[in-house]
Design an enzyme around this catalytic site. Structure first.
Site, mmCIF file in Angstrom:
data_model
loop_
_atom_site.group_PDB
_atom_site.id
_atom_site.type_symbol
_atom_site.label_atom_id
_atom_site.label_comp_id
_atom_site.label_asym_id
_atom_site.label_seq_id
_atom_site.Cartn_x
_atom_site.Cartn_y
_atom_site.Cartn_z
ATOM 1 N N ASP A 69 -49.554 22.001 74.233
ATOM 2 C CA ASP A 69 -50.411 22.102 75.409
ATOM 3 C C ASP A 69 -49.803 21.337 76.581
ATOM 4 O OD1 ASP A 69 -53.145 22.578 76.734
ATOM 5 O OD2 ASP A 69 -53.008 20.399 76.755
ATOM 6 N N GLU A 141 -49.513 27.596 71.579
ATOM 7 C CA GLU A 141 -49.256 26.222 72.008
ATOM 8 C C GLU A 141 -48.544 25.440 70.916
ATOM 9 O OE1 GLU A 141 -52.778 25.294 75.250
ATOM 10 O OE2 GLU A 141 -53.147 24.823 73.144
#
Length: 245
Positions: A69, A141
């Site tokens: 992320d 991610e």
């Protein structure tokens, strides 16, 4: 660094529940990097429902998702500043929010073949966990986190610039979310801010459904989503359809 054959051979020895052939190896071949530590990619593709340390099963992808992320946000901010040198921080932020949002990540997951490669137990397979946008977004991610930990920023950057290129170029102007558009609509008419209320949150922890109601300009609408934010956006979109009709 291990070559592509080493990675594919490593993942081929790890069966993927409910999937035919070798979807993990296929996904590995689509990545712009050959892993020195193939276990990182396997962890990135392991849903939390398939991870049980008590049974010596793989770690889930949640920690890699946490890293990925941040990697995605950094690389996207770098790219946007380079691609749109005349835009202000606020407009760049709007672009960033859309490009790192769940919908965009889920689209990237589709091109990479993430759904077929996910490691999930049979009971979750039947519940349709592979099709959930939130699960697919988290896995993308996690893949970025695995790329970063194995090879640094460069392989992660290569994947981002290849897979997000169409999404980044899709809008000449900074995108505006439904919530922002609704807020601008009400404030522009002196009606104050919209009010959002959580109506319900149902379903198991790994597959929740949130329902949110929004009130503005004497009207209201409801929207649902896999998380509260998605439900708020859906509710704002529905109310805008009424107010702008």
């Amino acid at each position: 660094m291990a070559d592509g054959d080493t990675l594919v051979a490593a993942v081929q020895r790890r069966p993927v529940s409910g999937a035919a052939g070798d979807p993990v190896g296929d996904l590995a071949a689509r990545l712009p990097h050959r892993f020195a530590r193939p276990d990182l990619l396997l962890h990135a593709l392991t849903h939390r429902s398939a991870a049980d340390p008590r049974k010596q099963m793989l770690d889930s992808n949640e920690r890699l998702e946490f890293v990925g992320d941040r990697v995605l946000a950094l690389l996207m901010a770098e790219w946007l500043a380079e691609r749109f040198p005349a835009e202000r921080e606020g407009d760049l932020g709007k672009r960033l929010a859309v490009l790192v949002a769940q919908d965009s990540l889920a689209k990237v997951a589709g091109t990479l073949g993430v759904a077929a490669a996910l490691r999930v137990p049979p009971n979750e397979e039947r519940s349709g966990v592979r099709r959930r946008a939130s699960v697919l977004a988290d896995a993308v991610e996690a893949i970025l986190g695995a790329l970063y930990l194995d090879g640094g920023l460069e392989p992660a950057r290569a994947l981002v610039r290849r897979e997000w290129s169409t999404l980044l170029e899709a809008s000449a102007r900074p995108p505006v979310s439904p919530k922002t558009r609704l807020q601008e609509w009400t404030l522009g008419r002196g009606l104050g801010l919209p009010e959002y209320m959580l109506v319900s949150a149902t379903g198991p922890s790994h597959s929740p459904v949130f329902v949110v109601r929004v009130l503005a300009a004497g009207q209201d609408a409801e929207g649902s989503g896999e998380n509260k934010r998605a439900a708020e956006q859906a509710a704002a979109e529905r109310l805008l359809a009424v107010l702008e009709a």
